[in-house]
Structures are given as structure tokens and as C-alpha cells.
Design an enzyme around this catalytic site. Structure first.
Site, PDB file in Angstrom:
ATOM      1  N   ARG A  37      44.242  35.425  41.313  1.00 33.08           N
ATOM      2  CA  ARG A  37      42.868  35.156  41.708  1.00 33.08           C
ATOM      3  C   ARG A  37      41.956  36.250  41.171  1.00 33.08           C
ATOM      4  NH1 ARG A  37      39.377  37.223  44.849  1.00 33.08           N
ATOM      5  NH2 ARG A  37      40.850  38.703  45.731  1.00 33.08           N
ATOM      6  N   VAL A  38      40.790  35.837  40.692  1.00 38.02           N
ATOM      7  CA  VAL A  38      39.700  36.764  40.401  1.00 38.02           C
ATOM      8  C   VAL A  38      38.488  36.266  41.168  1.00 38.02           C
ATOM      9  CG1 VAL A  38      40.532  37.574  38.155  1.00 38.02           C
ATOM     10  CG2 VAL A  38      39.082  35.550  38.266  1.00 38.02           C
ATOM     11  N   SER A  39      37.526  37.165  41.381  1.00 43.26           N
ATOM     12  CA  SER A  39      36.397  36.842  42.250  1.00 43.26           C
ATOM     13  C   SER A  39      35.271  36.084  41.561  1.00 43.26           C
ATOM     14  CB  SER A  39      35.828  38.114  42.862  1.00 43.26           C
ATOM     15  OG  SER A  39      36.801  38.735  43.656  1.00 43.26           O
ATOM     16  N   THR A  40      35.059  36.334  40.288  1.00 45.02           N
ATOM     17  CA  THR A  40      33.914  35.708  39.624  1.00 45.02           C
ATOM     18  C   THR A  40      34.337  35.023  38.338  1.00 45.02           C
ATOM     19  OG1 THR A  40      33.371  37.716  38.388  1.00 45.02           O
ATOM     20  CG2 THR A  40      32.329  37.447  40.548  1.00 45.02           C
ATOM     21  N   GLN A  54      35.246  37.163  35.237  1.00 42.71           N
ATOM     22  CA  GLN A  54      36.449  37.982  35.245  1.00 42.71           C
ATOM     23  C   GLN A  54      37.593  37.204  34.607  1.00 42.71           C
ATOM     24  OE1 GLN A  54      36.671  38.905  39.454  1.00 42.71           O
ATOM     25  NE2 GLN A  54      36.016  41.007  39.048  1.00 42.71           N
TER      26      GLN A  54
END
Length: 183
Positions: A8-11, A14
Site C-alpha cells: 500500500r502507498v498513500s497517494t 507514490q
């Protein structure tokens, strides 16, 4: 027994590649990934899919604990759910697993650190915004879609679903924009 990876990445800007490569190198036979905030468990369909897929003896592998979540309670609830399925969690950096008795203690501490880090990030962000406002250079967050185009398409008689596809947002956001402008 399957090794299932979760990344998972936040944005959107990314990159997931590093996590995906690491999970692949660790022998994960299935990897699910998403680009969404880890501040809450809500709105993370890939995580929900992975948890639902786990069977007794399976292992969920994440590169770092903060990829699983940034809220200690959420992380512990996720781990509890996984263990109720007879599966376990392995974090690669630092290497910790819920298979052993010390794993739970370490993951609890790491979860608390991830939550504290998230609070620090939000605090620094808030301070930066306040400084920018005081200097008169704050312009607010960037717009994610064109509200004027939504109004123009609506005026042409195009329906909310088609507008959402054209603009690249959800139908609910189209309804909000149209509602807010009529108030």
C-alpha cells in the site's frame, strides 16, 4: 499454506514497485496492492479481499507494518482477524511474525510508533499550512477535478454517471458539486 503479500502507498503519485518487488522476492504467490491512506481501515478493498482470502496456515506478508495501517487499534484488529482465520502476519522490515510469542508485543510497539509518526506528519502539515497562511501564500489543497466542467456538462443535459466518467471522479462527487452550487 500460501504466502500472500499486501502492498500500500498513500497517494497516487507514490510508487508501489519497491514493495511489490520485495514481496515477490519473499515468495508471495499472490500480491494485492492499493493506493489509499493507511490512516483508517475504511476504504481499503484490497486489504479486505486479502483478509477474506486467508485460510488456516496462510501467511500475510507486508514490507513494513505501517503498510498494514497507521492506527494501532486498526492494526491490532486486523492482526486479530487474521489470526481468527488461523493465519499469521509477517512484517519484513524489521522482520517480525505473529507466529512467535514475542511477535505480538513487537507488532503492538511498532503499531504505536506508526500511529505516532502519522500524528507527527499531520502536525507538521498543519504547522506548514498555518505558516503559509500567515505569509499569505496558502492557496488551499489542489483541486482534484474540474468543477466548472461538471456544471457545463450538467447544463448540456449529461447525466451524473457520464459526467463522473468524463471528469474522473465519483458520481457522489458530481452530486455534491451540483448541490453545493445550487445552495
Amino acid at each position: 499454506m500460501a504466502r500472500i503479500g499486501y502492498a500500500r502507498v498513500s497517494t497516487l503519485d507514490q510508487d508501489l514497485d519497491g514493495q511489490l518487488a520485495r514481496l515477490t522476492a519473499e515468495g508471495c504467490t499472490l500480491i494485492r496492492s492499493e493506493k489509499v491512506s493507511g490512516g483508517s481501515r475504511e476504504g481499503r478493498p484490497e486489504l479486505a479481499t486479502v483478509i477474506a482470502f486467508l485460510r488456516a496456515g496462510d501467511e500475510l506478508v507486508v514490507a513494513r507494518l505501517d503498510r498494514l495501517g497507521r492506527d494501532t487499534r486498526d492494526v491490532l484488529n486486523i492482526i486479530y482477524e487474521i489470526e481468527q482465520r488461523g493465519a499469521f502476519v509477517t512484517v519484513l522490515d524489521p522482520h517480525v511474525s505473529t507466529q512467535g510469542p514475542m511477535g505480538h508485543i513487537m507488532l503492538t510497539v511498532l503499531g504505536m510508533v506508526a500511529q505516532m509518526e502519522r500524528r507527527f506528519i499531520k502536525e507538521r502539515q498543519r504547522e506548514g499550512i498555518e505558516r503559509a497562511k500567515a505569509a499569505g501564500i496558502y492557496e488551499g489543497g489542489k483541486r482534484r477535478f474540474d468543477r466548472e466542467r461538471i456544471h457545463a456538462l450538467h447544463a448540456e443535459g449529461i447525466g451524473p454517471a457520464a459526467i463522473a466518467r468524463a471528469v474522473g471522479c465519483s458520481r457522489m462527487q458530481v452530486y455534491r458539486v451540483l448541490r453545493d452550487s445550487s445552495a
